[in-house]
Design a protein around this motif. Structure first.
Motif, short mmCIF file in Angstrom:
data_model
loop_
_atom_site.label_atom_id
_atom_site.label_comp_id
_atom_site.label_asym_id
_atom_site.label_seq_id
_atom_site.Cartn_x
_atom_site.Cartn_y
_atom_site.Cartn_z
N TRP A 1 46.42 51.97 75.09
CA TRP A 1 45.93 53.22 75.66
C TRP A 1 46.23 54.43 74.77
O TRP A 1 45.40 55.34 74.63
CB TRP A 1 46.52 53.41 77.06
CG TRP A 1 46.09 54.71 77.68
CD1 TRP A 1 46.87 55.78 77.96
CD2 TRP A 1 44.76 55.07 78.06
NE1 TRP A 1 46.12 56.79 78.49
CE2 TRP A 1 44.82 56.38 78.56
CE3 TRP A 1 43.53 54.42 78.01
CZ2 TRP A 1 43.69 57.06 79.03
CZ3 TRP A 1 42.41 55.10 78.47
CH2 TRP A 1 42.50 56.39 78.97
N HIS B 1 46.75 52.07 81.83
CA HIS B 1 47.89 52.93 81.51
C HIS B 1 49.15 52.06 81.55
O HIS B 1 49.37 51.34 82.51
CB HIS B 1 48.08 54.03 82.57
CG HIS B 1 47.03 55.08 82.57
ND1 HIS B 1 46.18 55.29 83.62
CD2 HIS B 1 46.70 56.02 81.64
CE1 HIS B 1 45.38 56.29 83.36
NE2 HIS B 1 45.67 56.75 82.17
N ALA C 1 48.13 59.16 87.33
CA ALA C 1 47.16 60.11 86.80
C ALA C 1 46.05 60.33 87.83
O ALA C 1 45.72 59.42 88.59
CB ALA C 1 46.58 59.59 85.50
N LEU D 1 42.95 60.59 87.24
CA LEU D 1 41.77 59.84 86.82
C LEU D 1 42.15 58.44 86.38
O LEU D 1 43.24 58.22 85.86
CB LEU D 1 41.07 60.54 85.66
CG LEU D 1 40.56 61.96 85.88
CD1 LEU D 1 39.96 62.50 84.59
CD2 LEU D 1 39.55 62.02 87.01
N THR E 1 41.55 55.16 83.81
CA THR E 1 41.35 55.14 82.35
C THR E 1 39.88 55.30 81.99
O THR E 1 39.55 56.00 81.04
CB THR E 1 41.89 53.84 81.71
OG1 THR E 1 41.20 52.72 82.25
CG2 THR E 1 43.38 53.70 81.88
N GLU F 1 37.47 56.82 83.52
CA GLU F 1 37.01 58.20 83.68
C GLU F 1 37.47 59.04 82.50
O GLU F 1 36.71 59.88 81.99
CB GLU F 1 37.53 58.77 84.99
CG GLU F 1 36.94 58.06 86.22
CD GLU F 1 37.77 58.32 87.45
OE1 GLU F 1 37.47 59.32 88.14
OE2 GLU F 1 38.71 57.54 87.72
N GLU F 2 38.69 58.81 82.04
CA GLU F 2 39.19 59.52 80.87
C GLU F 2 38.43 59.12 79.61
O GLU F 2 38.09 59.96 78.78
CB GLU F 2 40.69 59.27 80.70
CG GLU F 2 41.53 59.88 81.82
CD GLU F 2 43.02 59.70 81.58
OE1 GLU F 2 43.49 59.95 80.46
OE2 GLU F 2 43.73 59.31 82.53
N GLN G 1 35.09 60.79 79.58
CA GLN G 1 35.18 62.19 79.15
C GLN G 1 35.33 62.29 77.64
O GLN G 1 34.69 63.12 77.00
CB GLN G 1 36.37 62.88 79.84
CG GLN G 1 36.14 63.16 81.30
CD GLN G 1 37.33 63.86 81.96
OE1 GLN G 1 38.39 64.04 81.35
NE2 GLN G 1 37.16 64.23 83.21
N ARG G 2 36.16 61.44 77.08
CA ARG G 2 36.41 61.48 75.63
C ARG G 2 35.17 61.03 74.85
O ARG G 2 34.81 61.62 73.85
CB ARG G 2 37.60 60.57 75.29
CG ARG G 2 37.78 60.32 73.81
CD ARG G 2 39.05 60.91 73.27
NE ARG G 2 39.12 60.74 71.84
CZ ARG G 2 39.09 61.74 70.98
NH1 ARG G 2 39.03 62.97 71.39
NH2 ARG G 2 39.17 61.51 69.69
#
Length: 194
Positions: free
Chosen positions: A69, A91, A97, A99, A101, A103-104, A107-108
């Motif tokens: 991660w 994670h 968190a 969100l 992983t 969803e993160e 976004q990235r």
């Protein structure tokens, strides 16, 4: 269909072997020079090609993220534009968190079509897949279809979980995480969550 597996640790080579056995062409990338992982790839996933991340992703129709991660920030977002990306990460340690992983990752890698799957199965339990139920979640219908086809072809029974936010139900702390659940158990759990 070409598959790129990013990550040459525990999970990546297993997914690569399953994909190779299903007739896919597979490229594997580690965190640096492909020469550093060639011996690992030759031993753990014979037939796969060790590549740089950018090259593996550029050639692929579907990308599997099987990296630690903490390496996600090193990914170059533009490389993934338009790609179907399976997030098989968690994670570690499990994070409280807001969100999941995926969803993160979405976004990235804003141009990618991210689907959460394969993170809830321990690598030592992945092969042989033997029709084991695996959940998958995402927002893009075409990406979900592509991932369902891939999962089925490599030997799993893909169970749709819903939108990408439902990927949190596959992460550490969920009753589905690390358990050899059957399709009806996934479906029962989903009904309980709604």
């Amino acid at each position: 269909m070409k598959i790129a597996v990013l990550g040459a640790g525990h999970v990546g080579p297993v997914i690569a072997r399953l994909a190779l056995a299903a007739g896919y062409e597979v490229g594997i990338a580690g965190s640096g020079d492909p020469a550093r992982i060639e011996m690992i790839v030759d031993f753990l996933a014979p037939g796969a090609k060790a590549q740089r991340t950018a090259d593996a992703v550029a050639d692929a129709d579907l990308v599997v993220l099987a990296i630690p991660w903490h390496r996600v920030p090193s990914l170059e977002p533009k490389t993934f534009d338009g790609k179907v990306v399976i997030d098989s990460m968690n994670h570690w340690p499990p994070a409280a968190a807001p969100l999941g992983t995926s969803e993160e990752v979405a976004q990235r890698l804003a141009g990618a079509r991210v689907v959460k799957s394969l993170n809830h199965v321990a690598y030592q339990d992945m092969e042989p897949a033997n029709g084991r139920a695996v959940g998958f979640a995402g927002n893009d219908p075409d990406a979900l279809d592509a991932v369902a086809e891939f999962l089925q072809r490599i030997g799993f029974d893909p169970v749709p979980m819903g939108a990408l936010t439902a990927g949190r139900l596959l992460e550490p702390g969920s009753p589905l995480f690390g358990v050899a659940a059957h399709r009806h158990e996934f479906e029962t759990f989903l009904k309980e969550q709604s």
